[in-house]
Design an enzyme around this catalytic site. Structure first.
Site, PDB file in Angstrom:
ATOM      1  N   GLY A 124     -19.009  57.265 -20.224  1.00 18.43           N
ATOM      2  CA  GLY A 124     -19.694  57.161 -18.944  1.00 18.43           C
ATOM      3  C   GLY A 124     -19.198  55.970 -18.166  1.00 18.43           C
ATOM      4  O   GLY A 124     -18.272  55.267 -18.578  1.00 18.43           O
ATOM      5  N   TYR A 143      -9.262  47.191 -14.669  1.00 17.11           N
ATOM      6  CA  TYR A 143      -9.740  47.446 -16.025  1.00 17.11           C
ATOM      7  C   TYR A 143     -10.191  48.890 -16.229  1.00 17.11           C
ATOM      8  O   TYR A 143     -10.296  49.345 -17.357  1.00 17.11           O
ATOM      9  CB  TYR A 143     -10.908  46.505 -16.377  1.00 17.11           C
ATOM     10  CG  TYR A 143     -10.464  45.112 -16.740  1.00 17.11           C
ATOM     11  CD1 TYR A 143      -9.886  44.850 -17.967  1.00 17.11           C
ATOM     12  CD2 TYR A 143     -10.630  44.061 -15.851  1.00 17.11           C
ATOM     13  CE1 TYR A 143      -9.481  43.574 -18.311  1.00 17.11           C
ATOM     14  CE2 TYR A 143     -10.232  42.774 -16.185  1.00 17.11           C
ATOM     15  CZ  TYR A 143      -9.655  42.539 -17.415  1.00 17.11           C
ATOM     16  OH  TYR A 143      -9.252  41.279 -17.749  1.00 17.11           O
ATOM     17  N   ARG A 164     -24.045  45.657 -20.612  1.00 14.13           N
ATOM     18  CA  ARG A 164     -23.001  44.690 -20.824  1.00 14.13           C
ATOM     19  C   ARG A 164     -23.104  43.574 -19.798  1.00 14.13           C
ATOM     20  O   ARG A 164     -23.354  43.814 -18.638  1.00 14.13           O
ATOM     21  CB  ARG A 164     -21.669  45.432 -20.680  1.00 14.13           C
ATOM     22  CG  ARG A 164     -20.487  44.674 -21.099  1.00 14.13           C
ATOM     23  CD  ARG A 164     -19.380  45.624 -21.434  1.00 14.13           C
ATOM     24  NE  ARG A 164     -18.510  45.749 -20.278  1.00 14.13           N
ATOM     25  CZ  ARG A 164     -17.455  46.547 -20.256  1.00 14.13           C
ATOM     26  NH1 ARG A 164     -17.176  47.301 -21.273  1.00 14.13           N
ATOM     27  NH2 ARG A 164     -16.701  46.604 -19.206  1.00 14.13           N
ATOM     28  N   VAL A 165     -22.861  42.356 -20.184  1.00 10.18           N
ATOM     29  CA  VAL A 165     -22.948  41.215 -19.277  1.00 10.18           C
ATOM     30  C   VAL A 165     -21.545  40.700 -19.037  1.00 10.18           C
ATOM     31  O   VAL A 165     -20.795  40.459 -19.972  1.00 10.18           O
ATOM     32  CB  VAL A 165     -23.825  40.081 -19.870  1.00 10.18           C
ATOM     33  CG1 VAL A 165     -23.840  38.875 -18.946  1.00 10.18           C
ATOM     34  CG2 VAL A 165     -25.236  40.593 -20.131  1.00 10.18           C
ATOM     35  N   ASP A 213     -14.224  49.059 -25.592  1.00  9.95           N
ATOM     36  CA  ASP A 213     -14.145  47.706 -25.021  1.00  9.95           C
ATOM     37  C   ASP A 213     -13.386  46.736 -25.924  1.00  9.95           C
ATOM     38  O   ASP A 213     -12.869  45.726 -25.450  1.00  9.95           O
ATOM     39  CB  ASP A 213     -15.544  47.149 -24.773  1.00  9.95           C
ATOM     40  CG  ASP A 213     -16.229  47.780 -23.575  1.00  9.95           C
ATOM     41  OD1 ASP A 213     -15.556  48.529 -22.832  1.00  9.95           O
ATOM     42  OD2 ASP A 213     -17.416  47.518 -23.381  1.00  9.95           O
ATOM     43  N   GLY A 260     -24.531  51.513 -20.124  1.00 11.73           N
ATOM     44  CA  GLY A 260     -25.400  51.507 -21.295  1.00 11.73           C
ATOM     45  C   GLY A 260     -24.838  52.192 -22.523  1.00 11.73           C
ATOM     46  O   GLY A 260     -25.562  52.425 -23.494  1.00 11.73           O
ATOM     47  N   LYS A 261     -23.554  52.519 -22.533  1.00 11.37           N
ATOM     48  CA  LYS A 261     -22.950  53.216 -23.677  1.00 11.37           C
ATOM     49  C   LYS A 261     -23.039  52.403 -24.968  1.00 11.37           C
ATOM     50  O   LYS A 261     -23.431  52.915 -26.005  1.00 11.37           O
ATOM     51  CB  LYS A 261     -21.467  53.530 -23.383  1.00 11.37           C
ATOM     52  CG  LYS A 261     -21.243  54.425 -22.188  1.00 11.37           C
ATOM     53  CD  LYS A 261     -19.773  54.550 -21.857  1.00 11.37           C
ATOM     54  CE  LYS A 261     -19.114  53.243 -21.506  1.00 11.37           C
ATOM     55  NZ  LYS A 261     -19.614  52.576 -20.312  1.00 11.37           N
ATOM     56  N   THR A 262     -22.671  51.134 -24.888  1.00  7.81           N
ATOM     57  CA  THR A 262     -22.688  50.276 -26.068  1.00  7.81           C
ATOM     58  C   THR A 262     -24.107  50.082 -26.571  1.00  7.81           C
ATOM     59  O   THR A 262     -24.367  50.143 -27.780  1.00  7.81           O
ATOM     60  CB  THR A 262     -22.036  48.913 -25.755  1.00  7.81           C
ATOM     61  OG1 THR A 262     -20.698  49.147 -25.289  1.00  7.81           O
ATOM     62  CG2 THR A 262     -21.998  48.015 -26.976  1.00  7.81           C
TER      63      THR A 262
END
Length: 175
Positions: free
Chosen positions: A10, A55, A108-109, A36, A15-17
């Site tokens: 996605g 990226y 993720r941040v 990642d 929010g995948k991780t």
């Protein structure tokens, strides 16, 4: 050896991780490989005409290294160097592979945070482009509504996975 592989893909920062790690905590013998972890060094990432590092393209990833990690897991899922939950040895090994371009190749941040306009000007258009490429694939893909809460999404995916794993005799569901 029988294994069960799950793919989660996605948009970047979707929010995948978070979902993969939460599923890993609830599924026995579950490992996670995250796309990642396979970005090339920043010095090898192209820059677009707006000055944004690119990226969100396959060329930014060392996909050969990622595929090698997946192959190593497939060859020896119980002795894998990837992140593994310590589950029961009676259960069939489960691998979750998560990434933003997962299907295009076979919370993720950010520090520092993205510059204004990056998501709308680059991330989202690239996601739409790559999603269009996979919509004609005949794999069984469940699309999730990203406006739902993290807990609702987890519950939806976890329940679906339990049904699939039970159907394939990969998981004994106890109540």
């Amino acid at each position: 050896m029988k294994t069960f592989v799950i793919g989660i893909s996605g948009v970047t920062n979707g929010g995948k991780t978070t979902l993969a790690k939460k599923l890993q905590k609830h599924l026995p013998n579950c490992s996670v490989i995250s796309q990642d972890d396979f970005f090339k060094p920043q010095s090898e990432i192209e820059t677009d005409t707006n000055g944004f590092l690119q990226y969100d393209v396959l060329e930014a990833l060392n996909m050969e290294k990622m595929m090698s990690a997946i192959s190593r897991w497939m060859e020896s899922p119980r002795h894998s160097p990837v992140s593994t939950d310590s589950g029961s040895t009676e259960e069939i090994p489960i691998l979750i592979i998560e990434g933003f371009l997962l299907y295009n190749y076979n919370t993720r941040v950010y520090e520092p945070p993205d510059v204004p306009g990056y998501f709308d000007g680059h991330v989202w258009p690239m996601y739409l482009k790559h999603r269009q490429e996979i919509e004609n694939i005949t794999w069984e893909i469940m699309y999730l509504d990203g406006t739902k809460s993290e807990e609702d999404l987890f519950s939806q995916v976890y329940e679906e996975l339990k049904q699939e794993l039970t159907k394939h005799k990969c998981l004994q569901v106890t109540t």
